[in-house]
Scaffold this motif. Sequence first.
Motif, PDB file in Angstrom:
ATOM      1  N   THR A 190       0.857  -1.173   0.000  1.00  0.00           N
ATOM      2  CA  THR A 190       0.000   0.000   0.000  1.00  0.00           C
ATOM      3  C   THR A 190       0.895   1.226   0.000  1.00  0.00           C
ATOM      4  N   LYS A 191       0.296   2.396  -0.178  1.00  0.00           N
ATOM      5  CA  LYS A 191       1.097   3.622  -0.129  1.00  0.00           C
ATOM      6  C   LYS A 191       1.726   3.804   1.249  1.00  0.00           C
ATOM      7  N   GLN A 192       1.018   3.380   2.300  1.00  0.00           N
ATOM      8  CA  GLN A 192       1.558   3.517   3.653  1.00  0.00           C
ATOM      9  C   GLN A 192       2.761   2.603   3.864  1.00  0.00           C
ATOM     10  N   SER A 193       2.642   1.335   3.448  1.00  0.00           N
ATOM     11  CA  SER A 193       3.767   0.411   3.635  1.00  0.00           C
ATOM     12  C   SER A 193       4.968   0.841   2.790  1.00  0.00           C
ATOM     13  N   LEU A 194       4.722   1.401   1.614  1.00  0.00           N
ATOM     14  CA  LEU A 194       5.817   1.904   0.784  1.00  0.00           C
ATOM     15  C   LEU A 194       6.461   3.125   1.434  1.00  0.00           C
ATOM     16  N   HIS A 195       5.638   4.011   1.955  1.00  0.00           N
ATOM     17  CA  HIS A 195       6.134   5.204   2.643  1.00  0.00           C
ATOM     18  C   HIS A 195       7.031   4.816   3.815  1.00  0.00           C
ATOM     19  N   ASP A 196       6.625   3.779   4.581  1.00  0.00           N
ATOM     20  CA  ASP A 196       7.432   3.319   5.715  1.00  0.00           C
ATOM     21  C   ASP A 196       8.795   2.805   5.267  1.00  0.00           C
ATOM     22  N   ILE A 197       8.825   2.088   4.173  1.00  0.00           N
ATOM     23  CA  ILE A 197      10.103   1.576   3.652  1.00  0.00           C
ATOM     24  C   ILE A 197      11.027   2.726   3.262  1.00  0.00           C
ATOM     25  N   LEU A 198      10.496   3.687   2.540  1.00  0.00           N
ATOM     26  CA  LEU A 198      11.318   4.785   2.029  1.00  0.00           C
ATOM     27  C   LEU A 198      11.801   5.730   3.120  1.00  0.00           C
ATOM     28  N   HIS A 199      11.234   5.623   4.324  1.00  0.00           N
ATOM     29  CA  HIS A 199      11.677   6.464   5.436  1.00  0.00           C
ATOM     30  C   HIS A 199      12.409   5.676   6.522  1.00  0.00           C
ATOM     31  N   ASN A 200      12.644   4.397   6.287  1.00  0.00           N
ATOM     32  CA  ASN A 200      13.264   3.547   7.305  1.00  0.00           C
ATOM     33  C   ASN A 200      14.787   3.681   7.248  1.00  0.00           C
ATOM     34  N   GLU A 201      15.358   4.290   8.306  1.00  0.00           N
ATOM     35  CA  GLU A 201      16.800   4.532   8.339  1.00  0.00           C
ATOM     36  C   GLU A 201      17.637   3.261   8.441  1.00  0.00           C
ATOM     37  N   LYS A 202      17.020   2.160   8.801  1.00  0.00           N
ATOM     38  CA  LYS A 202      17.783   0.910   8.886  1.00  0.00           C
ATOM     39  C   LYS A 202      18.391   0.554   7.541  1.00  0.00           C
ATOM     40  N   TYR A 203      17.697   0.921   6.467  1.00  0.00           N
ATOM     41  CA  TYR A 203      18.208   0.572   5.141  1.00  0.00           C
ATOM     42  C   TYR A 203      19.497   1.296   4.793  1.00  0.00           C
ATOM     43  N   ARG A 204      19.785   2.400   5.496  1.00  0.00           N
ATOM     44  CA  ARG A 204      21.052   3.109   5.279  1.00  0.00           C
ATOM     45  C   ARG A 204      22.091   2.716   6.333  1.00  0.00           C
ATOM     46  N   GLY A 205      21.729   1.728   7.206  1.00  0.00           N
ATOM     47  CA  GLY A 205      22.685   1.217   8.179  1.00  0.00           C
ATOM     48  C   GLY A 205      22.550   1.812   9.561  1.00  0.00           C
ATOM     49  N   ILE A 206      21.487   2.590   9.823  1.00  0.00           N
ATOM     50  CA  ILE A 206      21.298   3.193  11.147  1.00  0.00           C
ATOM     51  C   ILE A 206      20.185   2.452  11.883  1.00  0.00           C
ATOM     52  N   TYR A 207      20.563   1.810  12.981  1.00  0.00           N
ATOM     53  CA  TYR A 207      19.570   1.116  13.799  1.00  0.00           C
ATOM     54  C   TYR A 207      18.790   2.156  14.596  1.00  0.00           C
ATOM     55  N   THR A 208      17.462   2.084  14.567  1.00  0.00           N
ATOM     56  CA  THR A 208      16.617   3.022  15.307  1.00  0.00           C
ATOM     57  C   THR A 208      15.635   2.250  16.169  1.00  0.00           C
TER      58      THR A 208
ATOM     59  N   VAL B 130      16.418   6.167  20.013  1.00  0.00           N
ATOM     60  CA  VAL B 130      17.741   5.545  20.039  1.00  0.00           C
ATOM     61  C   VAL B 130      18.201   5.360  18.593  1.00  0.00           C
ATOM     62  N   ARG B 131      19.344   5.929  18.246  1.00  0.00           N
ATOM     63  CA  ARG B 131      19.901   5.814  16.888  1.00  0.00           C
ATOM     64  C   ARG B 131      21.334   5.320  17.013  1.00  0.00           C
ATOM     65  N   VAL B 132      21.636   4.200  16.315  1.00  0.00           N
ATOM     66  CA  VAL B 132      22.973   3.593  16.372  1.00  0.00           C
ATOM     67  C   VAL B 132      23.516   3.491  14.953  1.00  0.00           C
ATOM     68  N   PRO B 133      24.318   4.475  14.496  1.00  0.00           N
ATOM     69  CA  PRO B 133      24.927   4.391  13.160  1.00  0.00           C
ATOM     70  C   PRO B 133      25.789   3.142  13.046  1.00  0.00           C
ATOM     71  N   GLY B 134      25.618   2.421  11.940  1.00  0.00           N
ATOM     72  CA  GLY B 134      26.374   1.188  11.736  1.00  0.00           C
ATOM     73  C   GLY B 134      25.836   0.004  12.521  1.00  0.00           C
ATOM     74  N   GLY B 135      24.692   0.190  13.173  1.00  0.00           N
ATOM     75  CA  GLY B 135      24.134  -0.887  13.999  1.00  0.00           C
ATOM     76  C   GLY B 135      23.551  -2.032  13.198  1.00  0.00           C
ATOM     77  N   VAL B 136      23.213  -1.799  11.937  1.00  0.00           N
ATOM     78  CA  VAL B 136      22.717  -2.850  11.044  1.00  0.00           C
ATOM     79  C   VAL B 136      23.428  -2.715   9.705  1.00  0.00           C
ATOM     80  N   PRO B 137      23.585  -3.803   8.966  1.00  0.00           N
ATOM     81  CA  PRO B 137      24.214  -3.701   7.645  1.00  0.00           C
ATOM     82  C   PRO B 137      23.318  -2.916   6.678  1.00  0.00           C
ATOM     83  N   ALA B 138      23.889  -1.991   5.953  1.00  0.00           N
ATOM     84  CA  ALA B 138      23.114  -1.143   5.033  1.00  0.00           C
ATOM     85  C   ALA B 138      22.754  -1.907   3.763  1.00  0.00           C
ATOM     86  N   ILE B 139      21.544  -1.658   3.273  1.00  0.00           N
ATOM     87  CA  ILE B 139      21.103  -2.252   2.003  1.00  0.00           C
ATOM     88  C   ILE B 139      21.294  -1.262   0.860  1.00  0.00           C
ATOM     89  N   ILE B 140      21.160   0.044   1.155  1.00  0.00           N
ATOM     90  CA  ILE B 140      21.381   1.071   0.133  1.00  0.00           C
ATOM     91  C   ILE B 140      22.487   2.009   0.602  1.00  0.00           C
TER      92      ILE B 140
END
Length: 485
Positions: A226-244, A261-271
Amino acid sequence: MNEFLSGIRRVFAYARVSTKHQSGLSIDGQFRMCERFAEFYNMTIVGKFSDKETGKVNTREQFDVMLERVYAGEVDGILCEKYDRFSRAGASGEVLIQKIEKETGIRVIAVAELMDTTTPVGRAMRGMRMLFAALEREETVDRTIRRMKDMARYAYWMGGQPPLGYKVIDVQDKEGKLRKKLAIDEETAPLVRKIFELYADGKSQAQIVDWLNAQGYKTSRGGAFTKQSLHDILHNEKYRGIYTYFKGTKHNHHAKRDDVVRVPGGVPAIIDEELWDQVQKRFRAHAGYKHRYLLAGLLKCGRCGGYMHGHGGKEPDYRCIKHKPRLTIRKSKIEDFVLAYIKYEILEAVTDIDFELMAHEINAQATQRDHTRKQMIDKLTLELSRLQTDEERLIQAIKAGIGLEGLKEEAQKIKQRKEEIKLKLSQLRGPGGNDYIKVQELKENWELMKKRFYEGTSEQKEMVVRQLIDEVILHPSGYIQVIQK
């Protein structure tokens, strides 16, 4: 002793668990406490009712059925474990109980919080106890959140469905304990990259959603996009490697807060950062005015009963979208009204609280409950001793071959009763018992709520609003009705 219970013989037992996902064992435990109480005070439970609902739900099916029979005059009282199991904690819970007692003549009795509510002091104590129960729950939530946030700072996965493109793996912490962390799922991660690339290349969210569903792709939960689930993906910082962790609120997932809580490098980045920046730049270009809606999920239309929704712009408002002409009200007007109501009708309306008297009453009731519990333990222990003697005699008789079949059946009944008594004794002797409270604790709980409201962050003030207010109704005439919890 406990003369206020005289004349109460036929009772209903009511139990409730907070959510539909809690085990029925909790309900069974509440009923067992009511049964022991009824047995001790020579009462007969003529009906049991239970609900697996949140206390914020206005309609509880079994509760309503029970009240119909109460108003029909079938019983002298209602037993529950604690008052917050019978009704919401807070002022409206006490109002509901007093209304039922006045209109039916019955008594609502919390077996774990026994107090004489036939007196004005007793009723006041019950109301304050329900209010402080709400405060204690908030404190428990705060402590849990603090522990969870401490864990999140190590970028451990705190549970739930992992985002699309990730999977959960086991890792060991410094103490050798197994923890969970996110790792890239090579099967679904390429789809996440594709989604970001499509939006960065100029595709609209609607076009991307249509393409994803046409291709048969599914969200991380297995549903259609849905537009909401897509919006959530495009705003999810985990995809850039920041655990929130701890983003948004229960009623607004995207609400801004300053304790995330924000942890840069806390997860492997996909983009990579370049692709992330391109996507966010597009969003910023289309961004309008953003507002925090304090009454989201609380404000209802007095015409249709549906929720009113926040509408942005330079002059934001709340509006009902089901009717034309729309029922609307300025955001600032109704929010200021509700905040003033809490200040003057709740927080400042309760003055000259005698905390010493309140603590004395609560502790006196706790002492009485401890005395009652000791009496029940002594009574059950004596019965258990007698059953043990009877069992030993039966065993000797069975060995001698006297009335074999009948004795075996009797021995089985004794064994079953012994197990029941042992279970009751373990519950009576177990932890949890009666809480004794200090005057200072009562003062601190009360002041904590006031401090959160007057000096706290916007999130803390919103917590107080949602703790005290059940719903707000805007009537077509312009009348604003505030309903307390």
